[in-house]
Each structure stands twice: as structure tokens, then as C-alpha cells.
Design a protein around this motif. Structure first.
Motif, PDB file in Angstrom:
ATOM      1  N   ALA A   1       8.265   1.073 -12.566  1.00 31.71           N
ATOM      2  CA  ALA A   1       8.310   1.965 -11.791  1.00 31.71           C
ATOM      3  C   ALA A   1       9.394   2.747 -11.385  1.00 31.71           C
ATOM      4  CB  ALA A   1       7.123   1.962 -10.535  1.00 31.71           C
ATOM      5  N   ASN A   2      10.434   1.807 -11.438  1.00 31.41           N
ATOM      6  CA  ASN A   2      12.061   2.435 -10.916  1.00 31.41           C
ATOM      7  C   ASN A   2      12.692   2.673 -12.255  1.00 31.41           C
ATOM      8  OD1 ASN A   2      13.585   2.928  -8.808  1.00 31.41           O
ATOM      9  ND2 ASN A   2      14.763   1.303  -9.068  1.00 31.41           N
ATOM     10  N   GLY A   3      12.137   2.630 -13.509  1.00 30.64           N
ATOM     11  CA  GLY A   3      12.837   2.981 -14.546  1.00 30.64           C
ATOM     12  C   GLY A   3      13.736   1.897 -14.956  1.00 30.64           C
ATOM     13  N   GLY A   4      13.412   0.754 -14.769  1.00 28.14           N
ATOM     14  CA  GLY A   4      14.162  -0.433 -15.045  1.00 28.14           C
ATOM     15  C   GLY A   4      13.364  -1.292 -16.046  1.00 28.14           C
ATOM     16  N   ASN A   5      14.354  -2.438 -16.771  1.00 24.54           N
ATOM     17  CA  ASN A   5      13.265  -3.475 -17.465  1.00 24.54           C
ATOM     18  C   ASN A   5      14.456  -4.349 -17.787  1.00 24.54           C
ATOM     19  OD1 ASN A   5      11.643  -5.116 -19.150  1.00 24.54           O
ATOM     20  ND2 ASN A   5      11.017  -2.953 -20.177  1.00 24.54           N
ATOM     21  N   LEU A   6      14.110  -5.565 -18.124  1.00 22.87           N
ATOM     22  CA  LEU A   6      14.961  -6.906 -18.399  1.00 22.87           C
ATOM     23  C   LEU A   6      15.619  -6.753 -19.559  1.00 22.87           C
ATOM     24  CD1 LEU A   6      12.602  -9.386 -17.117  1.00 22.87           C
ATOM     25  CD2 LEU A   6      14.279  -8.589 -15.812  1.00 22.87           C
TER      26      LEU A   6
ATOM     27  N   VAL B   1      18.023  -4.067  -9.887  1.00 18.80           N
ATOM     28  CA  VAL B   1      18.710  -4.561  -8.853  1.00 18.80           C
ATOM     29  C   VAL B   1      17.741  -3.982  -7.682  1.00 18.80           C
ATOM     30  CG1 VAL B   1      20.398  -5.047  -7.316  1.00 18.80           C
ATOM     31  CG2 VAL B   1      20.551  -5.340  -9.682  1.00 18.80           C
ATOM     32  N   GLN B   2      17.686  -2.458  -7.848  1.00 21.41           N
ATOM     33  CA  GLN B   2      17.079  -2.037  -6.685  1.00 21.41           C
ATOM     34  C   GLN B   2      15.556  -2.330  -6.358  1.00 21.41           C
ATOM     35  OE1 GLN B   2      16.888   2.279  -7.103  1.00 21.41           O
ATOM     36  NE2 GLN B   2      16.523   2.762  -4.770  1.00 21.41           N
ATOM     37  N   ALA B   3      14.988  -2.720  -7.456  1.00 21.57           N
ATOM     38  CA  ALA B   3      13.620  -3.149  -7.399  1.00 21.57           C
ATOM     39  C   ALA B   3      13.279  -4.410  -6.624  1.00 21.57           C
ATOM     40  CB  ALA B   3      12.847  -3.219  -8.897  1.00 21.57           C
TER      41      ALA B   3
ATOM     42  N   GLU C   1      15.332  -5.817  -4.496  1.00 21.16           N
ATOM     43  CA  GLU C   1      15.970  -5.470  -3.216  1.00 21.16           C
ATOM     44  C   GLU C   1      15.009  -4.931  -2.374  1.00 21.16           C
ATOM     45  OE1 GLU C   1      20.905  -4.938  -3.622  1.00 21.16           O
ATOM     46  OE2 GLU C   1      19.717  -3.021  -3.863  1.00 21.16           O
ATOM     47  N   TYR C   2      13.966  -4.102  -3.093  1.00 17.60           N
ATOM     48  CA  TYR C   2      12.899  -3.523  -2.164  1.00 17.60           C
ATOM     49  C   TYR C   2      11.947  -4.576  -2.023  1.00 17.60           C
ATOM     50  CZ  TYR C   2       8.966  -0.543  -1.133  1.00 17.60           C
ATOM     51  OH  TYR C   2       8.119  -0.030  -0.188  1.00 17.60           O
ATOM     52  N   MET C   3      11.838  -5.818  -2.655  1.00 19.59           N
ATOM     53  CA  MET C   3      11.060  -6.738  -2.136  1.00 19.59           C
ATOM     54  C   MET C   3      11.639  -7.367  -0.899  1.00 19.59           C
ATOM     55  SD  MET C   3       8.932  -5.918  -4.522  1.00 19.59           S
ATOM     56  CE  MET C   3       7.825  -7.161  -3.963  1.00 19.59           C
ATOM     57  N   PHE C   4      12.894  -7.489  -0.692  1.00 17.12           N
ATOM     58  CA  PHE C   4      13.468  -8.040   0.311  1.00 17.12           C
ATOM     59  C   PHE C   4      13.322  -7.054   1.712  1.00 17.12           C
ATOM     60  CE2 PHE C   4      17.168 -10.073  -2.732  1.00 17.12           C
ATOM     61  CZ  PHE C   4      15.930 -10.957  -3.168  1.00 17.12           C
ATOM     62  N   GLU C   5      13.395  -5.839   1.190  1.00 17.05           N
ATOM     63  CA  GLU C   5      13.030  -4.896   2.492  1.00 17.05           C
ATOM     64  C   GLU C   5      11.616  -5.030   2.906  1.00 17.05           C
ATOM     65  OE1 GLU C   5      13.942  -0.899   1.329  1.00 17.05           O
ATOM     66  OE2 GLU C   5      15.607  -1.413   0.223  1.00 17.05           O
ATOM     67  N   LEU C   6      10.759  -5.341   2.098  1.00 14.59           N
ATOM     68  CA  LEU C   6       9.328  -5.542   2.591  1.00 14.59           C
ATOM     69  C   LEU C   6       9.456  -6.780   3.359  1.00 14.59           C
ATOM     70  CD1 LEU C   6       7.312  -4.710  -0.750  1.00 14.59           C
ATOM     71  CD2 LEU C   6       7.610  -3.195   1.178  1.00 14.59           C
ATOM     72  N   LYS C   7       9.826  -7.993   2.772  1.00 14.01           N
ATOM     73  CA  LYS C   7       9.895  -9.038   3.888  1.00 14.01           C
ATOM     74  C   LYS C   7      10.585  -8.817   5.106  1.00 14.01           C
ATOM     75  CE  LYS C   7      10.744 -14.108   3.420  1.00 14.01           C
ATOM     76  NZ  LYS C   7      11.493 -14.245   4.654  1.00 14.01           N
ATOM     77  N   LYS C   8      11.837  -8.359   5.044  1.00 14.04           N
ATOM     78  CA  LYS C   8      12.518  -7.978   6.247  1.00 14.04           C
ATOM     79  C   LYS C   8      11.775  -7.370   7.371  1.00 14.04           C
ATOM     80  CE  LYS C   8      16.961  -6.520   7.941  1.00 14.04           C
ATOM     81  NZ  LYS C   8      18.297  -5.734   7.550  1.00 14.04           N
ATOM     82  N   ALA C   9      10.946  -6.348   6.806  1.00 15.17           N
ATOM     83  CA  ALA C   9      10.184  -5.406   7.708  1.00 15.17           C
ATOM     84  C   ALA C   9       8.684  -6.001   8.056  1.00 15.17           C
ATOM     85  CB  ALA C   9      10.122  -4.263   7.121  1.00 15.17           C
ATOM     86  N   SER C  10       8.763  -7.356   7.503  1.00 13.41           N
ATOM     87  CA  SER C  10       7.546  -8.058   7.867  1.00 13.41           C
ATOM     88  C   SER C  10       6.205  -7.488   7.199  1.00 13.41           C
ATOM     89  CB  SER C  10       7.101  -8.275   9.472  1.00 13.41           C
ATOM     90  OG  SER C  10       8.110  -8.896  10.200  1.00 13.41           O
ATOM     91  N   LEU C  11       6.358  -6.659   6.269  1.00 11.54           N
ATOM     92  CA  LEU C  11       5.434  -6.219   5.430  1.00 11.54           C
ATOM     93  C   LEU C  11       4.715  -7.182   4.157  1.00 11.54           C
ATOM     94  CD1 LEU C  11       6.916  -2.577   5.062  1.00 11.54           C
ATOM     95  CD2 LEU C  11       5.318  -3.585   6.722  1.00 11.54           C
ATOM     96  N   SER C  12       5.715  -8.108   3.907  1.00 11.80           N
ATOM     97  CA  SER C  12       5.240  -9.105   3.048  1.00 11.80           C
ATOM     98  C   SER C  12       5.954 -10.447   3.194  1.00 11.80           C
ATOM     99  CB  SER C  12       5.809  -8.525   1.425  1.00 11.80           C
ATOM    100  OG  SER C  12       5.468  -9.299   0.296  1.00 11.80           O
ATOM    101  N   PRO C  13       5.004 -11.322   2.915  1.00 11.96           N
ATOM    102  CA  PRO C  13       5.847 -12.831   3.044  1.00 11.96           C
ATOM    103  C   PRO C  13       6.592 -13.158   1.677  1.00 11.96           C
ATOM    104  CG  PRO C  13       3.599 -13.077   2.051  1.00 11.96           C
ATOM    105  CD  PRO C  13       3.869 -11.648   2.438  1.00 11.96           C
ATOM    106  N   SER C  14       7.164 -14.489   1.806  1.00 12.47           N
ATOM    107  CA  SER C  14       7.761 -15.042   0.681  1.00 12.47           C
ATOM    108  C   SER C  14       6.667 -15.040  -0.284  1.00 12.47           C
ATOM    109  CB  SER C  14       8.551 -16.183   1.141  1.00 12.47           C
ATOM    110  OG  SER C  14       9.577 -15.889   2.168  1.00 12.47           O
ATOM    111  N   PRO C  15       6.951 -14.846  -1.555  1.00 15.44           N
ATOM    112  CA  PRO C  15       6.089 -15.045  -2.502  1.00 15.44           C
ATOM    113  C   PRO C  15       5.868 -16.573  -3.295  1.00 15.44           C
ATOM    114  CG  PRO C  15       8.101 -14.531  -3.513  1.00 15.44           C
ATOM    115  CD  PRO C  15       8.050 -14.572  -2.095  1.00 15.44           C
ATOM    116  N   ASP C  16       4.561 -16.783  -3.620  1.00 13.45           N
ATOM    117  CA  ASP C  16       4.328 -17.953  -4.544  1.00 13.45           C
ATOM    118  C   ASP C  16       5.016 -17.893  -5.843  1.00 13.45           C
ATOM    119  OD1 ASP C  16       2.684 -19.254  -2.607  1.00 13.45           O
ATOM    120  OD2 ASP C  16       1.044 -18.519  -3.314  1.00 13.45           O
ATOM    121  N   VAL C  17       5.136 -19.073  -6.428  1.00 13.69           N
ATOM    122  CA  VAL C  17       5.978 -18.942  -7.490  1.00 13.69           C
ATOM    123  C   VAL C  17       4.896 -19.790  -8.572  1.00 13.69           C
ATOM    124  CG1 VAL C  17       7.726 -20.025  -9.069  1.00 13.69           C
ATOM    125  CG2 VAL C  17       8.049 -19.516  -6.668  1.00 13.69           C
ATOM    126  N   GLY C  18       4.786 -18.807  -9.755  1.00 14.25           N
ATOM    127  CA  GLY C  18       3.913 -19.169 -11.107  1.00 14.25           C
ATOM    128  C   GLY C  18       2.429 -18.796 -11.077  1.00 14.25           C
TER     129      GLY C  18
END
Length: 469
Positions: A226-231, A274-276, A278-295
Motif C-alpha cells: 500500500a505504501n508503494g514498496g516491494n522486496l 523501511v517506512q512500512a 517502521e509503521y508497525m513499530f509505531e503501532l506497537k509503541k502506541a499500544s495499538l498492536s502487540p508483538s507478532p507471532d512468527v510463521g
């Protein structure tokens, strides 16, 4: 095809329904008889590998056997279950089996494995079969969005007929939205709308506004798209006109398509990517999302079903998955992923390929065609555990048994958002997926997205170089 929220994410949904059979390729097994040759075989027992346990594989075998014997009374099918937590794990186990000389006739492979398989010559290009039977297949192609078909091509050749797919949409709890006083998201909602909704939902005790898992499909990668990036750099292989001109003549959705997605140089540390993250970190810092599961994402879906999560990324497979988890129709709904720089979404698709070493290619082709018929879909995938590739199967009646109310979003992701594209899955997919998980976990632990994605960039450059050598 791709979910894995064991038992409810995109790849595990496939293994529950039988549409998620996966295979890793070995060059040593390539170079056998070509499609339609004298050794192609007309009768016998077809062997298939199933992404799941043997009990489920046997149940699928029993469901498919009557249909296969309608094609040829002397023919049968043998389905072997192979378990795994995700495609990487499954591929690794199958690799060992193939190396021992035990290879199936038909393999179902999701987006993750198509180019891997094709690049090693492990699967038979279906071009000659499709050209021969085009008059019979036109009803199929007219019912399947060309984006799904293009995702099954490699270097101008078609390797699978898509049977199902899942796009990265946003599921939400209607009860939690109502409790938080948040309006249901519209088709044109934005990343700001998403964030504002999360802030309101987070005020409810013991609720995570948004949750996610570390993997390629439907993870922070949805924000990346959605942010216009890809791997990886995106392009298209030349070729494919033989298919587009015959199967999709006059269809504007097929305009500009080529011979499959050409994944170029890594772009894992681009500013948009990178911005995408980093946004996940912003969500966690704001207590809007927890640390994710892996897999896998079994825990994620369990929490969602228990109304502990307000929003999460899911595809059509979540419909059956959440219903199986006890959620009633109306207690959850779905919307397009929110718009950031674009409203581009990602998808993964699945289908069936014919193994190059098969001595029964002609019979296998008849079975592959049979598996794409409308009557076969629920035999393969009982319970709405994936999204039909055939649009005609997307009906209100189908989703009346599970929900969601806004079920049309699943297919409209393709029709209304033409820039939506498959997940990056080059021939070195396994290395890419492993590196993505490792570096994402590193980023979460360190809080430094740029450093971790610089590492991912180096990983992918090395993997691409190795694959090309």
C-alpha cells in the motif's frame, strides 16, 4: 495456492481443503518425457502429495476417486499427506522425499512455489495442452481473472490453471467496532482512518486493536504494498500472447499482461519498505498492536474469534476459518486494505501442475482440467476455506453459511484494484521467505527497521546471485 494461519491462515486453509499441495523442485528429476509424448500414459494410479496430515489426505482421496474414475474406470488416485508449519517447512520435507526417487504425478503448488518449480524444469508447461483444448477451456478462462493466470506463468509458459486465491484484505470485529463507537470502514478508507479506528478500539480493556504475524503473505508486507514498496523490482517476462489472444481476446483486464512476473533486483531497504516496517513499530509503541507471532497464525485467529482483536489481515479463507472457530455470521466483516500511497493489495493463488517425471501426463491433464470445474471446488475445499478462482462461484448463497456480509470484497480486490499483484515469489522463494522472517524478527527485537532491512537486502542479493549461478 498460499495461507498459513494454522489451521486458518491462507496456506493452512489450502491444506485443510486440499487445494494447498506443495512441492520443491530438483533439477535431477527434470528432463523426462514431454507433455503428450508416447510415455504420457492413459491409465493407472496417479500420485499426489497433500499439504496436511494423512487423515485429511485420505478423506480428500475418497472424495476425488469417484470423479477420477468417471474419467477412466481403470484409473485411481493415491494422496499422501505431508505436514508442515508453513511452505518452507513443507518444501524441505518434500525435498527429502523427492531426492529418494519418490515423485508424484500431480502437485498443487501455490504462488510461492511456481517459479521455483518451473525454473528447475520440474513441472510440465501446459501450453500445448491448453492450445489443444482451448475451445473446452474458454468457459474456464472467461470465469477467472487474468491476474491469477499470469501469476501461474513463468518465462512465457503457463504451469497451472488457478483453482483458488486469497488477497490481503482487512477483517474486523463488528462487535468491537460498535463497542468503540467506530463506523464500519468504507471501500475507500485510508491509513489514517485505520489508525484512528485502532486508537478507539485500543481503549477497550484486554483488546488489541490490530494484530499480525511475521511471514510474507498478509504481514507488514501488506502495508509495504500500500505504501508503494516491494522486496524486489517488478517486471514481466515477454511472451504469453498465445494465451492472452486466444483466451482473453477483448478483455481489458488482460491488456498489457505478459509471460509471468519477472522479479528483479532486491529493493528490501527502499524508503517505502523501511517506512512500512517502521509503521508497525509505531503501532506497537502506541499500544495499538502487540508483538507478532512468527510463521503460522493459529493464535492470531483464535484471539480474533474470542473478540480480543479488532482488526487483522486475512483473505477469503478467513470466512470458513472464523466460522469453524465459532464466530457467527455478522460478528465479523471484511473490507479492502486501507489506502496509503495507493490501495494496492497483494494476493497468492494456487493450482495443480503436472510433474515432469510423470508417466501418466495425459491422464494427469484430464484430472487437472476436472479439478478446475465448478463442481470440483467444494470437493477440494469444503467449508469456504479459500477463495474460488472462478468468479461464478462467488455467490451470496456461498457466504450465507459463514459470512462475511461484505464477501464481494474478496474478488473485487482483483476487479476494482487492477494494480493488485502477487506476492514476490522468485525461484529462490525459500531463501527469501526465511530471510524475511529472520530480519523482521531482528527488526522487532532491535527496533531498527533500516538496519534489519539492510541485512535483508544483502540476504536477497546473495540468494539471487546463487540462484542465477
Amino acid at each position: 495456492m498460499t495461507p498459513l494461519n494454522a489451521p486458518l491462515d491462507r496456506r493452512t486453509a489450502l491444506k485443510l481443503g486440499g487445494g494447498g499441495l506443495g512441492l520443491l523442485s530438483l533439477a535431477a528429476l527434470a528432463g523426462c518425457s514431454a507433455a503428450g509424448s508416447s510415455s504420457s500414459g492413459a491409465t493407472g494410479t496417479l500420485k499426489m502429495l497433500y499439504f496436511g496430515d494423512q487423515k485429511s489426505a485420505t478423506a480428500l482421496q475418497q472424495r476425488l476417486l469417484p470423479q477420477i474414475q468417471k474419467l477412466d474406470k481403470k484409473s485411481s488416485i493415491e494422496i499422501q499427506g505431508v505436514t508442515g508449519t508453513d511452505w518452507n517447512d513443507f518444501f524441505a520435507k518434500v525435498l527429502t522425499q523427492i531426492a529418494s526417487g519418490s515423485a508424484p504425478d500431480i502437485v498443487g503448488v501455490a504462488t510461492e512455489g511456481v517459479q521455483l518449480m518451473a525454473s528447475k524444469g520440474l513441472a510440465v508447461p501446459l501450453d500445448s495442452y491448453v492450445k489443444r483444448d482451448m475451445s473446452e477451456l474458454k468457459s474456464y478462462f472467461s470465469d477467472v481473472h487474468p491476474a491469477l493466470v499470469e501469476a501461474m506463468m513463468y518465462q512465457g509458459h503457463l504451469y497451472e490453471l488457478p483453482s483458488d486465491f486469497n488477497a490481503g484484505n482487512m477483517f474486523y470485529s463488528t462487535a468491537l467496532f460498535e463497542k468503540a463507537g467506530v463506523a464500519a470502514p468504507s471501500a475507500t478508507w485510508t491509513i489514517d482512518d485505520f489508525h484512528n479506528a485502532a486508537e478507539q478500539i485500543a481503549k477497550i480493556p484486554n483488546v488489541n486493536a490490530f494484530d499480525w504475524v511475521v511471514r510474507l503473505w498478509g504481514s507488514w508486507t501488506s502495508f509495504m504494498y500500500a505504501n508503494g514498496g516491494n522486496l524486489l523490482e517488478e517486471g514481466r517476462y515477454s511472451g504469453g500472447d498465445w494465451l492472452w489472444n486466444a483466451a482473453y481476446a477483448g478483455d481489458s483486464a488482460a491488456s498489457g499482461r505478459g509471460g509471468g512476473w519477472k522479479w528483479g533486483q532486491p529493493t528490501a531497504n527502499s524508503s517505502a519498505t523501511v517506512q512500512a516496517l517502521e509503521y508497525m513499530f509505531e503501532l506497537k509503541k502506541a499500544s495499538l498492536s502487540p508483538s507478532p507471532d512468527v510463521g503460522g497464525g493459529g493464535t492470531l485467529q483464535g484471539l480474533f474469534a474470542a473478540n480480543r482483536i479488532g482488526m487483522a489481515i486475512g483473505g477469503g479463507f478467513w470466512a470458513g476459518g472464523l466460522a469453524n472457530a465459532g464466530m457467527k455470521d455478522g460478528s465479523f466483516d471484511v473490507q479492502f486494505f486501507p489506502k496509503w500511497k495507493s490501495q494496492r493489495m497483494l494476493f497468492g493463488t494456487g493450482g495443480y501442475a503436472i510433474f515432469n517425471s510423470s508417466q501418466k501426463k495425459d491422464l494427469a491433464w484430464e484430472v487437472v482440467k476436472m479439478l478446475t470445474k465448478p463442481s470440483s471446488f467444494d470437493v477440494l475445499n469444503p467449508g469456504n476455506v479459500t477463495t474460488p478462482a472462478r468468479k461464478s462461484l462467488m455467490t451470496a448463497e456461498r457466504y450465507s453459511k459463514t459470512g462475511p456480509k461484505n464477501w464481494e470484497v474478496f474478488y473485487n480486490t482483483l476487479t476494482d484494484h487492477p494494480d493488485t499483484a502477487p506476492i514476490p515469489a522468485p525461484p529462490y522463494y525459500n531463501a527469501l521467505a526465511t530471510a524475511l522472517n529472520t530480519r523482521t524478527t531482528q527488526a522487532i527485537a532491535s527496533g531498527n527497521a533500516k538496519s534489519a532491512l539492510d541485512g535483508l537486502q544483502s540476504d536477497l542479493e546473495a540468494a539471487a546471485k546463487s540462484a542465477a549461478s
